[in-house]
Design a protein around this motif. Sequence first.
Motif, PDB file in Angstrom:
ATOM      1  N   LEU A 580       0.826  -1.214   0.000  1.00  0.00           N
ATOM      2  CA  LEU A 580       0.000   0.000   0.000  1.00  0.00           C
ATOM      3  C   LEU A 580       0.856   1.258   0.000  1.00  0.00           C
ATOM      4  CD1 LEU A 580      -2.834  -0.975   2.515  1.00  0.00           C
ATOM      5  CD2 LEU A 580      -3.195  -0.165   0.187  1.00  0.00           C
ATOM      6  N   ILE A 581       1.873   1.248   0.861  1.00  0.00           N
ATOM      7  CA  ILE A 581       2.758   2.416   0.963  1.00  0.00           C
ATOM      8  C   ILE A 581       3.512   2.636  -0.351  1.00  0.00           C
ATOM      9  CG2 ILE A 581       4.831   3.306   2.089  1.00  0.00           C
ATOM     10  CD1 ILE A 581       3.826   1.811   4.645  1.00  0.00           C
ATOM     11  N   PHE A 582       4.092   1.586  -0.879  1.00  0.00           N
ATOM     12  CA  PHE A 582       4.901   1.725  -2.098  1.00  0.00           C
ATOM     13  C   PHE A 582       4.040   2.143  -3.292  1.00  0.00           C
ATOM     14  CE2 PHE A 582       8.272  -1.537  -0.506  1.00  0.00           C
ATOM     15  CZ  PHE A 582       8.702  -0.605   0.431  1.00  0.00           C
ATOM     16  N   GLU A 583       2.820   1.610  -3.376  1.00  0.00           N
ATOM     17  CA  GLU A 583       1.938   1.984  -4.478  1.00  0.00           C
ATOM     18  C   GLU A 583       1.554   3.470  -4.389  1.00  0.00           C
ATOM     19  OE1 GLU A 583       0.995   0.258  -7.186  1.00  0.00           O
ATOM     20  OE2 GLU A 583       2.342  -1.332  -6.499  1.00  0.00           O
ATOM     21  N   ARG A 584       1.319   3.952  -3.172  1.00  0.00           N
ATOM     22  CA  ARG A 584       0.988   5.378  -3.022  1.00  0.00           C
ATOM     23  C   ARG A 584       2.191   6.264  -3.342  1.00  0.00           C
ATOM     24  NH1 ARG A 584      -4.306   6.215  -1.109  1.00  0.00           N
ATOM     25  NH2 ARG A 584      -3.865   8.332  -1.822  1.00  0.00           N
ATOM     26  N   GLY A 602       3.144   9.564   0.446  1.00  0.00           N
ATOM     27  CA  GLY A 602       2.774   8.157   0.259  1.00  0.00           C
ATOM     28  C   GLY A 602       2.488   7.465   1.577  1.00  0.00           C
ATOM     29  N   PHE A 603       3.372   7.667   2.562  1.00  0.00           N
ATOM     30  CA  PHE A 603       3.154   7.078   3.885  1.00  0.00           C
ATOM     31  C   PHE A 603       1.886   7.647   4.530  1.00  0.00           C
ATOM     32  CE2 PHE A 603       7.459   5.428   3.706  1.00  0.00           C
ATOM     33  CZ  PHE A 603       7.397   4.301   4.511  1.00  0.00           C
ATOM     34  N   ARG A 655      10.199   2.794   6.998  1.00  0.00           N
ATOM     35  CA  ARG A 655      10.415   4.251   6.794  1.00  0.00           C
ATOM     36  C   ARG A 655      11.830   4.656   7.191  1.00  0.00           C
ATOM     37  NH1 ARG A 655       6.890   8.782   6.969  1.00  0.00           N
ATOM     38  NH2 ARG A 655       8.097  10.569   6.197  1.00  0.00           N
ATOM     39  N   LEU A 656      12.339   4.069   8.267  1.00  0.00           N
ATOM     40  CA  LEU A 656      13.709   4.380   8.705  1.00  0.00           C
ATOM     41  C   LEU A 656      14.721   4.022   7.612  1.00  0.00           C
ATOM     42  CD1 LEU A 656      13.779   3.172  12.436  1.00  0.00           C
ATOM     43  CD2 LEU A 656      13.978   5.533  11.622  1.00  0.00           C
ATOM     44  N   PHE A 657      14.561   2.848   7.010  1.00  0.00           N
ATOM     45  CA  PHE A 657      15.490   2.416   5.964  1.00  0.00           C
ATOM     46  C   PHE A 657      15.375   3.295   4.720  1.00  0.00           C
ATOM     47  CE2 PHE A 657      15.375  -1.685   8.309  1.00  0.00           C
ATOM     48  CZ  PHE A 657      16.743  -1.836   8.480  1.00  0.00           C
TER      49      PHE A 657
END
Length: 1005
Positions: A580-584, A602-603, A655-657
């Motif tokens: 979901l995050i990557f698609e946004r 996105g997040f 998110r940290l990475f």
Amino acid sequence: MQNKGLVRIFAILFGLVCVYQLSYTYFTYTKENEAEAYAQQKYPETVEDYSKLRETAERDYLDSIGKEEIFAGITYNYAKNKELNKGLDLEGGINVILQISVKDILRGLANKSKDPSFNQALLATDEVQKNSQNTYIEDFFIEFEKIPDAKLASPDIFANKNLSDDIIYDMTNDEVKPILRRKIDESVTSAFEVLRKRIDKFGVTQPNIQRLGESGRILVELPGAKDVERVKKLLQSTAQLEFWDVETSQELGGFINAANLKLRQELEADTKKDDGEVEEAEKVLDSAQVDTTQTSEDAAIENLLEDAEDSTVTEAQVNPINDLINFPLVPGALFSANVKDTAQLGAFFRRADIRALLPQNLRYVKFAWSKGKKDAEIIDFYALKGNRDNEPELSGGVITDASQTYDQTNNVVVSMQMDGKGAKKWEEMTERAFNQRSQIAIVLDNIVYSAPGVSKGKISGGRSEISGDFSVEEGKDLANVLRAGKLPASADIIQSEVVGPSLGQEAIDSGVMSFAIALVLILIWMIFYYGKAGAFADVALVVNILFIFGVLAGLKAVLTLPGIAGIVLTIGMSVDANVLIFERIREELARGKSQVDAIKDGFNNALSSILDANITTGLTGLILLVIGTGPIKGFATTLLIGILTSLFTAIFVTRLFIDGYGKNGKELAFSTPVTKNLFKNVNINFLKKRKMAYVISGIIILAGVGSLFTNNLDYGVDFVGGRSYTVRFAKDVVPTAVEKDLVAVFESAQAKTLGAKNQLKITTKYKVNETGEEVDAEISNKLFEALKPYLTDGLTYDEFSNGDEDKQVGIMRSMKVGPTIADDIKQAAFWSVLGSLIVVFLYILLRFRRWQFSLGAVAAVFHDVLVVLGVFSLTWKFMPFNMEIDQAFIAAILTVIGYSLNDTVVVFDRIREFFNEHTTWPLDKNVNGALNSTLSRTLNTSLTTLLVLVAIFIFAVPLRGFMFSLIIGVLIGTYSSLFIATPIMHDTVRKVGLKTKEKDTEEKK
């Protein structure tokens, strides 16, 4: 993301805590491997009974090093208590649900009342309970109230001297009821404590004992326990210890002869019937009937006794008693008999008309068999001096301590110490026995363990001992039971499950294999689809797994095979958050935003969908946890833990990475050359296809519902009651041939291949309403005899019933479910499914503020459940794996509900977003646009989840039916979110919208 440093510190500390918690499991694993290697070296496979010898050697080795330091003060014993708990299906062991007899408690509270109203109500309650959801006490109150003018506070019932402080004569029934409820609860609590004390000394690690509601049921789980019979005796023994004077009157010889003559006359009468002399036979029988309440017939008894003394029996005559008995083996016993004849002889001496032949001064005599020596063929029969109340002069309540020890000849005995009151009474009894040169019988649960004479005068101080050809373990168990005290009522095993250790190891192997393959497939897929971003998601996924197992170990939760399935499924579903995050983020990048802004937006934009999707799945998991039992609870526990940890790792760790990688200006594409333009310009008109989807779904559902009425479902013993056995053979067997032989023995039985062709799952409802060790032993013996043609030559009954670890044959797993608890399981399953639907309906209504969204989601869920049930009904007869409807299947249905809602909520969230962004667009365009924009995420999540499920389906044989239902559920859930939930929501919104417009037009006119 704010407070990155704080999140980083928390993640590191939490990871270290999880590693620390799991280190105990590592320490125990290494030491147990050392013990196994030591045992294998000491006893190679060429040694007879090597598996049992290895088991003893392993235990001795671990006992010897148990207190040695492994690392930083940690010993094996300490680590063992802290390790990750494994359930029965992974470690083997015994799981039982005991029903404490509320009927026995009521009879005890009523002083074994003979009041007709009381006993009539008890009998009626027994019958009602077979199909009732009420507790025994509630049904007793209902049945008692049906009896005219019946009073609970009657002096003949509960207003007795024992309850005089609580219940008085003028109390109403409604006033007595809460007192009885409290007394019963106290008795069940007492039983729970007695059982807990017994289990604490049994010697298994991490036992689990808990009360189940207010029903008087107690759950006992003993992982690693292997001796089934020993466990059953430990749990079911009421520990009713009694001391009786032995009756040695010479008149008992005359009584036996009289009883024998009476029974012989009956046999002769039966023979005369066969010869046509029926009327004469009936006269003989009538003349032999003796009613002890009528003094006019005392002469008849005397005449019969005289006839018995005067009669001479030829060898040709049949003597029902005399032909079965011998001289007693020990002083004080009445006679001895073969073990196989004890049931018949016991039945004779329990008959009222036979007991009526006892002389007047012996009317209250009590009969009991001796324990006998191990494997003895002959045991003794005792007559004990009874009384009007049938109570012993001294009971086990006076025992303050008991221990296993040895007598002067080095035989195992149990030494006991009595309190002051008991010591005084023991002194009186031993003095009397010394003077009369008689014996004192020590009776436990109506079995005479020993009946010693007193050779040196009275015994002071209250010390005594029980002998009985005990093994050391039997002596320890008996001492343990006596120290813990007696149960306040009988305890019947109404549900049991026994899993052999080798089957548990196979479950671990298949679980680990499926886990590893599923993980590798997902890691590869994420990198293939999202490139470096996928690699970061993979790291977060591995951290997530560490967190799940660490939390399980820290909470002392039990890891089961369905629990492993829950973890693996969680891994598949946790990918959804990253997807979901990557698609946004990809959408934001496509709009021309900078990488920093695209990542941030996105997040933020994905957060709402992630939370809604996981909360709906979490709600179904929570209902599973509250209502479910055993494997369902294990599945729910891991599912809920996995949801929480995956949320943290996806939202914060990933998110940290990503932020760390991009802080120096490095570009992150969130795709690969192959997947960059995938689903980019998709424009499918989903709503146009909804009518076709309605027709297809309607046909599938109608076919499934029709099959449910005609073909039904393959209900397991969980839902219908009965006994189930997993039996492994040395060679492949044909289930239809085995089933034919089983039906000849049990009348009703099924045999189905379970996994390999040399393993069958056998179920039967034979004597499903009966409980007790005798019934279990009878069925197990019948099963052995029926399967003998298919078993290894020379396999003994003990090897078969306990699962021969050397030959890997016999009963590997057994389960028993009584009809009452099966009914309860069905009710719990129904309410869990209904409860989950109601809770989710309300949550979606609260989040989306439109009932149309809730209606669409719930309609899709009903659709999915009906399809899964229909597929199972249509295919269970020919599928090559087990498709029984059991508790695990209900867990699967609720998981399907959770997954379907997860998918639907993500779609609805995007539709709501489109509504708010594109206020001028028509309804159809908004809905189709939202569906197309989420298509990449929908298919991606479904594919990764299916990869996981297929891996488990292939390698975890015992879970194939469970996994098959989930695979169908994921496929149909993905379909229904696009073609059922959304179209229904669309159609209802449009209808309401049109009505509103028509109303506005009319008002303007």
